[in-house]
Design a protein around this motif. Structure first.
Motif, short mmCIF file in Angstrom:
data_model
loop_
_atom_site.label_atom_id
_atom_site.label_comp_id
_atom_site.label_asym_id
_atom_site.label_seq_id
_atom_site.Cartn_x
_atom_site.Cartn_y
_atom_site.Cartn_z
N LYS A 24 -16.69 38.53 -60.96
CA LYS A 24 -15.51 39.39 -60.75
C LYS A 24 -15.29 39.63 -59.25
O LYS A 24 -14.16 39.59 -58.77
N LEU A 25 -16.37 39.88 -58.54
CA LEU A 25 -16.27 40.11 -57.09
C LEU A 25 -15.70 38.88 -56.40
O LEU A 25 -14.85 39.00 -55.51
N GLU A 26 -16.13 37.70 -56.81
CA GLU A 26 -15.62 36.47 -56.21
C GLU A 26 -14.13 36.30 -56.49
O GLU A 26 -13.37 35.89 -55.62
N ILE A 27 -13.70 36.63 -57.69
CA ILE A 27 -12.27 36.54 -58.04
C ILE A 27 -11.46 37.54 -57.22
O ILE A 27 -10.37 37.23 -56.74
N ILE A 28 -11.99 38.73 -57.05
CA ILE A 28 -11.30 39.75 -56.24
C ILE A 28 -11.14 39.26 -54.80
O ILE A 28 -10.09 39.45 -54.18
N LYS A 29 -12.16 38.60 -54.28
CA LYS A 29 -12.06 38.03 -52.93
C LYS A 29 -10.97 36.96 -52.88
O LYS A 29 -10.23 36.87 -51.90
N ILE B 239 -8.31 36.85 -54.76
CA ILE B 239 -7.03 37.57 -54.82
C ILE B 239 -6.65 38.05 -53.43
O ILE B 239 -5.51 37.88 -52.98
N GLU B 240 -7.61 38.64 -52.72
CA GLU B 240 -7.35 39.13 -51.36
C GLU B 240 -6.95 37.97 -50.44
O GLU B 240 -6.00 38.07 -49.67
N THR C 275 -5.61 35.15 -51.28
CA THR C 275 -4.29 34.66 -51.67
C THR C 275 -3.20 35.55 -51.08
O THR C 275 -2.19 35.04 -50.56
N ARG C 276 -3.39 36.84 -51.12
CA ARG C 276 -2.39 37.76 -50.57
C ARG C 276 -2.25 37.59 -49.05
O ARG C 276 -1.14 37.57 -48.53
N VAL C 277 -3.38 37.48 -48.37
CA VAL C 277 -3.34 37.29 -46.92
C VAL C 277 -2.67 35.95 -46.58
O VAL C 277 -1.82 35.88 -45.69
N GLN C 278 -3.04 34.89 -47.29
CA GLN C 278 -2.46 33.57 -47.03
C GLN C 278 -0.96 33.58 -47.30
O GLN C 278 -0.20 32.94 -46.57
N THR C 279 -0.53 34.31 -48.30
CA THR C 279 0.91 34.42 -48.59
C THR C 279 1.63 35.06 -47.40
O THR C 279 2.67 34.56 -46.96
N GLU C 280 1.07 36.12 -46.88
CA GLU C 280 1.69 36.77 -45.73
C GLU C 280 1.72 35.84 -44.53
O GLU C 280 2.73 35.74 -43.83
N LEU C 281 0.63 35.10 -44.31
CA LEU C 281 0.60 34.15 -43.20
C LEU C 281 1.64 33.05 -43.39
O LEU C 281 2.31 32.65 -42.44
#
Length: 174
Positions: free
Chosen positions: A109-114, A116-117, A119-125
């Motif tokens: 779960k921790l790896e999946i949460i990482k 997700i984070e 993915t969100r940062v890459q989307t903004e970039l």
């Protein structure tokens, strides 16, 4: 985490500026709601003329409503690319969220949460990179450099912190 609101503001301005600049009868807003006490409306944000009828029509709507973004994509090619980036990101986030909900291992779960984070940062970039490219194509080198500066700040390696020797809790405190 102050860089994310700045990036969102830059995104909004770059998307809206070409569309708003085409309005025949602009009206200057008296207050943008962004200024702090004692600051003029708008703070350090570039002044934009906004069509009063459009403001009234869109009052109370979410700025990036799907119908509005489709209309903007027709008027602004950069919006079409941004919509593609956001759609790809949303699909990836839905996939990760589904995996997260089905996972039983805390470590997994921790790896999946990482992921997700990331993915969100890459989307903004990706969105910022699209905007920088578009700004450069339209001759707004200063805007492109400002956006690229935000990208560099977001992607710069964080300095490695050195451990500090501290006394054990409770030692010498009586």
């Amino acid at each position: 985490m102050k860089r994310y609101p700045l990036a969102l503001l830059i995104i909004t301005l770059l998307i809206a500026a070409p569309v708003l600049a085409a309005d025949p009868e602009p009206v200057t807003p008296t207050s943008s709601g962004l200024a702090g006490e004692g600051e003029p409306a708008g703070g350090s944000v570039p002044h934009l003329d906004i069509n009063q009828a459009e403001m009234e029509q869109n009052e109370g709507q979410v700025p990036l409503h799907p119908e509005l973004t489709r209309d903007l994509a027709v008027k602004n090619p950069v919006m079409a690319r941004i919509n593609e980036v956001l759609a790809q990101s949303e699909a990836r986030l839905v996939e990760l969220q589904t995996r997260l909900e089905a996972e039983t291992s805390d470590l997994a779960k921790l790896e999946i949460i990482k992921q997700i984070e990331q993915t969100r940062v890459q989307t903004e970039l990706d969105v910022l990179g699209t905007q920088a490219s578009y700004a450069r194509q339209t001759g707004r080198e200063d805007v492109a450099l400002e956006i690229e500066g935000a990208i560099a700040e977001m992607t710069a390696p964080r300095p490695v912190r050195q451990p500090v020797d501290r006394p054990a809790p409770g030692a010498g405190s009586h």
